[in-house]
Design a protein around this motif. Sequence first.
Motif, PDB file in Angstrom:
ATOM      1  N   GLN A 370     -45.762 -62.663  24.424  1.00  0.00           N
ATOM      2  CA  GLN A 370     -45.118 -61.368  25.401  1.00  0.00           C
ATOM      3  C   GLN A 370     -44.951 -60.886  24.611  1.00  0.00           C
ATOM      4  N   LYS A 371     -43.455 -60.732  24.020  1.00  0.00           N
ATOM      5  CA  LYS A 371     -43.062 -59.998  22.985  1.00  0.00           C
ATOM      6  C   LYS A 371     -42.324 -60.452  21.922  1.00  0.00           C
ATOM      7  N   ALA A 372     -43.587 -61.314  20.859  1.00  0.00           N
ATOM      8  CA  ALA A 372     -43.220 -61.198  19.762  1.00  0.00           C
ATOM      9  C   ALA A 372     -43.793 -60.383  19.340  1.00  0.00           C
ATOM     10  N   ARG A 373     -43.813 -60.380  17.533  1.00  0.00           N
ATOM     11  CA  ARG A 373     -44.296 -59.076  16.696  1.00  0.00           C
ATOM     12  C   ARG A 373     -44.432 -59.855  15.541  1.00  0.00           C
ATOM     13  N   VAL A 374     -46.167 -59.742  15.661  1.00  0.00           N
ATOM     14  CA  VAL A 374     -46.462 -60.767  14.486  1.00  0.00           C
ATOM     15  C   VAL A 374     -47.230 -60.187  14.133  1.00  0.00           C
ATOM     16  N   SER A 375     -47.245 -60.167  11.893  1.00  0.00           N
ATOM     17  CA  SER A 375     -47.099 -59.653  11.529  1.00  0.00           C
ATOM     18  C   SER A 375     -47.891 -60.386  10.372  1.00  0.00           C
ATOM     19  N   PHE A 376     -49.125 -60.731   9.585  1.00  0.00           N
ATOM     20  CA  PHE A 376     -49.750 -61.341   7.929  1.00  0.00           C
ATOM     21  C   PHE A 376     -49.533 -60.267   7.133  1.00  0.00           C
ATOM     22  N   GLU A 377     -49.107 -61.866   6.593  1.00  0.00           N
ATOM     23  CA  GLU A 377     -48.486 -60.962   4.480  1.00  0.00           C
ATOM     24  C   GLU A 377     -49.403 -60.515   4.061  1.00  0.00           C
ATOM     25  N   ASP A 378     -49.397 -59.216   3.761  1.00  0.00           N
ATOM     26  CA  ASP A 378     -50.157 -58.014   3.184  1.00  0.00           C
ATOM     27  C   ASP A 378     -51.981 -58.166   3.910  1.00  0.00           C
ATOM     28  N   LEU A 379     -51.776 -58.439   5.315  1.00  0.00           N
ATOM     29  CA  LEU A 379     -53.114 -58.505   5.626  1.00  0.00           C
ATOM     30  C   LEU A 379     -53.583 -58.089   6.549  1.00  0.00           C
ATOM     31  N   PRO A 380     -53.961 -56.959   7.095  1.00  0.00           N
ATOM     32  CA  PRO A 380     -54.213 -55.891   7.802  1.00  0.00           C
ATOM     33  C   PRO A 380     -54.915 -56.180   9.086  1.00  0.00           C
ATOM     34  N   ILE A 381     -53.891 -55.926  10.596  1.00  0.00           N
ATOM     35  CA  ILE A 381     -54.868 -55.887  11.811  1.00  0.00           C
ATOM     36  C   ILE A 381     -55.869 -55.404  12.217  1.00  0.00           C
ATOM     37  N   ILE A 382     -56.388 -56.024  12.373  1.00  0.00           N
ATOM     38  CA  ILE A 382     -57.984 -54.792  13.121  1.00  0.00           C
ATOM     39  C   ILE A 382     -57.758 -54.523  14.322  1.00  0.00           C
ATOM     40  N   PRO A 383     -57.441 -53.618  15.353  1.00  0.00           N
ATOM     41  CA  PRO A 383     -57.364 -53.874  16.612  1.00  0.00           C
ATOM     42  C   PRO A 383     -58.875 -53.729  16.911  1.00  0.00           C
ATOM     43  N   SER A 384     -58.700 -54.836  18.274  1.00  0.00           N
ATOM     44  CA  SER A 384     -60.276 -55.613  19.177  1.00  0.00           C
ATOM     45  C   SER A 384     -59.695 -55.439  20.564  1.00  0.00           C
ATOM     46  N   ASP A 385     -61.223 -55.048  21.632  1.00  0.00           N
ATOM     47  CA  ASP A 385     -61.253 -55.245  22.178  1.00  0.00           C
ATOM     48  C   ASP A 385     -61.068 -56.418  22.839  1.00  0.00           C
ATOM     49  N   SER A 386     -61.316 -57.672  22.065  1.00  0.00           N
ATOM     50  CA  SER A 386     -61.143 -58.835  21.923  1.00  0.00           C
ATOM     51  C   SER A 386     -59.589 -59.476  22.114  1.00  0.00           C
ATOM     52  N   LYS A 406     -53.497 -63.606  -3.291  1.00  0.00           N
ATOM     53  CA  LYS A 406     -52.673 -64.501  -3.101  1.00  0.00           C
ATOM     54  C   LYS A 406     -52.884 -65.968  -3.097  1.00  0.00           C
ATOM     55  N   ARG A 407     -52.323 -67.072  -2.811  1.00  0.00           N
ATOM     56  CA  ARG A 407     -53.074 -68.457  -2.415  1.00  0.00           C
ATOM     57  C   ARG A 407     -53.032 -68.490  -1.212  1.00  0.00           C
ATOM     58  N   LYS A 408     -51.971 -67.566  -0.228  1.00  0.00           N
ATOM     59  CA  LYS A 408     -51.370 -67.645   1.259  1.00  0.00           C
ATOM     60  C   LYS A 408     -50.876 -66.879   1.258  1.00  0.00           C
ATOM     61  N   SER A 409     -51.189 -66.150   3.307  1.00  0.00           N
ATOM     62  CA  SER A 409     -50.565 -65.203   3.649  1.00  0.00           C
ATOM     63  C   SER A 409     -49.796 -65.859   4.892  1.00  0.00           C
ATOM     64  N   THR A 410     -48.317 -65.164   4.567  1.00  0.00           N
ATOM     65  CA  THR A 410     -47.242 -66.307   5.661  1.00  0.00           C
ATOM     66  C   THR A 410     -47.669 -65.738   7.341  1.00  0.00           C
ATOM     67  N   ILE A 411     -47.638 -65.897   8.066  1.00  0.00           N
ATOM     68  CA  ILE A 411     -47.549 -64.859   9.334  1.00  0.00           C
ATOM     69  C   ILE A 411     -46.101 -65.246   9.864  1.00  0.00           C
ATOM     70  N   TYR A 412     -45.274 -63.897   9.920  1.00  0.00           N
ATOM     71  CA  TYR A 412     -44.060 -63.798  10.170  1.00  0.00           C
ATOM     72  C   TYR A 412     -43.937 -63.300  12.338  1.00  0.00           C
ATOM     73  N   ASN A 413     -42.900 -63.566  12.542  1.00  0.00           N
ATOM     74  CA  ASN A 413     -42.245 -62.898  13.332  1.00  0.00           C
ATOM     75  C   ASN A 413     -41.189 -62.198  13.457  1.00  0.00           C
ATOM     76  N   LEU A 414     -41.609 -60.969  14.180  1.00  0.00           N
ATOM     77  CA  LEU A 414     -40.619 -59.794  14.498  1.00  0.00           C
ATOM     78  C   LEU A 414     -39.646 -60.294  12.237  1.00  0.00           C
ATOM     79  N   GLY A 415     -40.419 -60.196  10.911  1.00  0.00           N
ATOM     80  CA  GLY A 415     -39.596 -59.744  10.028  1.00  0.00           C
ATOM     81  C   GLY A 415     -39.275 -61.327  10.157  1.00  0.00           C
ATOM     82  N   GLN A 416     -39.739 -62.813  10.893  1.00  0.00           N
ATOM     83  CA  GLN A 416     -39.224 -64.240   9.758  1.00  0.00           C
ATOM     84  C   GLN A 416     -40.616 -64.401   9.979  1.00  0.00           C
ATOM     85  N   PRO A 417     -40.430 -66.145   8.812  1.00  0.00           N
ATOM     86  CA  PRO A 417     -41.803 -67.195   8.903  1.00  0.00           C
ATOM     87  C   PRO A 417     -41.656 -67.515  10.301  1.00  0.00           C
TER      88      PRO A 417
END
Length: 697
Positions: A370-386, A406-417
């Motif tokens: 619930q308190k995670a702040r997930v981001s994907f390296e160089d990939l935009p997150i699209i707002p969605s109703d789902s 790039k060959r992969k996009s790292t998933i981060y939480n609060l800036g940490q892998p």
Amino acid sequence: MGAQTAPVGPPVLREASLRTDTATYLLSRHVVAVQDVSTLYFWYRRDDETVELRLYPANAGSTKPLRLRRNPDYQQLDSLTKEDDGGFRTRLKFQNLTSSRFLRLVVEQATDSVGRPVRRQVVPLLPVARTSLGLRVNDNELFVGEEKVFELTSSNVRNVHATGEWVRGTDFDYRLAVEANGMLRLHVLPNQLGTHTLLLRLQTERPTLLASGRLSYQLPALRQEFNVKASRLRFLSPDQRSVTMDDVSRRRGVELILDNGRSFELHRTYRIEDQEEPGGALIAEIFTRQYLSNDRVLCLFRPYNTHRQTAGYLYIKENDAPRYLTNLDITPQTVIRSVQVLHRGGDWTPGLSVSPGETVDIRLEGEGLQKARVSFEDLPIIPSDSSVRTDTRLVYRVRVPVGFDKRKSTIYNLGQPTGYALGVKEFQRPHPLDFVSVLYGDAAQPITRLSGPVLYDGTIRDVVFQFNPNGIDKADQLFGKQYLSFEVRTLNSKGELVELRNVDNILICPGDNSPRAAFYADKQCRTDPLSLNALLARKTYDLDDWSRIVVTVKHQATQYGETGYTQTVELVLKRRYKFDIDVSFPAGLLTRKQGDKGYGSFGGISLATLAQLSFYSPDKINRLRPYKIGAGFVALNAFNLSQTSNDTRDLGVVILGSVYPTRREAKFTFPLYLGGGYLLSAGRWFYLLGPGIGVRL
């Protein structure tokens, strides 16, 4: 006049007046002593009051005009203009009458003698206001230790002196504060049980003028009676709505700021449980460290169990007795246990491969999300109703740019892998086979346009398959590498297999027009055409009439995980006619010789050997028309063995047309003959008509 205004030198003014929208105030009449200085007072209702100012010079015959010095406390709307009565008029708009201090008018007039200083007179001003204050209490019930807030009504809120500081008393503590929206609030904290009267003696910023001529800053006293009861549980608001429970927070604690509970003792540990009754589960502990200037307490918060605000309140207890209420989320440390990907039109899969230009849903499962702040390296997150966001599951919609390099996009939480990454894999989807074309004699054309057998009436020197790499990928739709297989079959005119060849693992890569062309580099990518004569033992130009070349082009299912596309190209060696030597047995021929009258009798069985042309139907494969034309020899009555027959044998050179049945399954046929020729023995021309017998083996 000089004593009233303390002029510098001789007095400048004989009279001055301030006129508001309700009254006129004269310097000679409306004055009051402020710190032993005569001050012109006037009543005001608004902070930005606009008044009319008239100044009358002391020397009415002077030709020197009056001048009003600028002052930041007011704005001079008009220039000083001399009126018919000898005075000077202007309008002033004050800026903030309630908070401005030491208001004054400085009037100057140049002297008649050269070299003398400018004459100046200062007129002190005092705004006075009528301010009323009221307190309306609907419920006079209070509880010891519980703060209650009331709204005060006033005709001039800005003129009420509100410091916001607590005033301590035996029965009550109270403070007066002005909120950001301009509302006046009275905070009351009772200290004693029973019925008590709260006496409020408040002051104003600007004074009021009493009937006796004295100035007063004191508001009329407010009295309110309250019924004070024993304390009930008070809610203490924390400065944080969520605390993470981990080894560090359990041992060292987390700094938390709570409202001052009034009965808190510093440097003491309080127990927090999830029920009011004794014996509840230990949720956390708080240790009070110090009081803060904003009437709050800095504490150390040590969590031992998880808690959700929706599950109920938390009780702060002292010796198993509840003292206060609070509430906040105590959540476990964020842990991601699994990541799944949903491609458009598919199902959730643990494979984390995505492709450029693709929009996918990413589902993360674990704890404390619930308190995670997930981001994907160089990939935009699209707002969605789902999108889903719970403590155990997160769902994001992500767009992979077409130019992602790039060959992969790292998933981060609060800036940490997080230990998970999306693998970027090129698209590998079957493309319709319109990028493959075939050349067999005419101009090349896409194989998808060949929906059926192609009848070709020339010699096929070769069958060549060409590939168009630029016809695979588009800017908005990517397919990736195309893996093809070719199955080549040649059949004779009877449909029997002559030769079979298979060519697998033909790799066609998208061309330079693809936005991902640089990522398709592969030495196995084929750019040269595929020639069937390089594969076949019996070349296409050596095939018999009505032979067929059948080529099946299809995607390799093992490379895609799906069937893909299949296209069959069928070429038929078409012919318009057929030349052959035909032997038949005309029987019962009706002949007529040149010079004879009438027709002779029907003859016996004859023998015909003809060089004959047969004609094929143009819209059918290897199907003859029902007629033939030939030239050759006919032995009339060749098989007539009767000794009494009058039919004479003879050999003739003839041209015959015949009509045959077209049924292929017939073994015996009875054609009809029509033609004529020259009898060699009789030396005459003749004509013949009649049936024959044909045998199909």
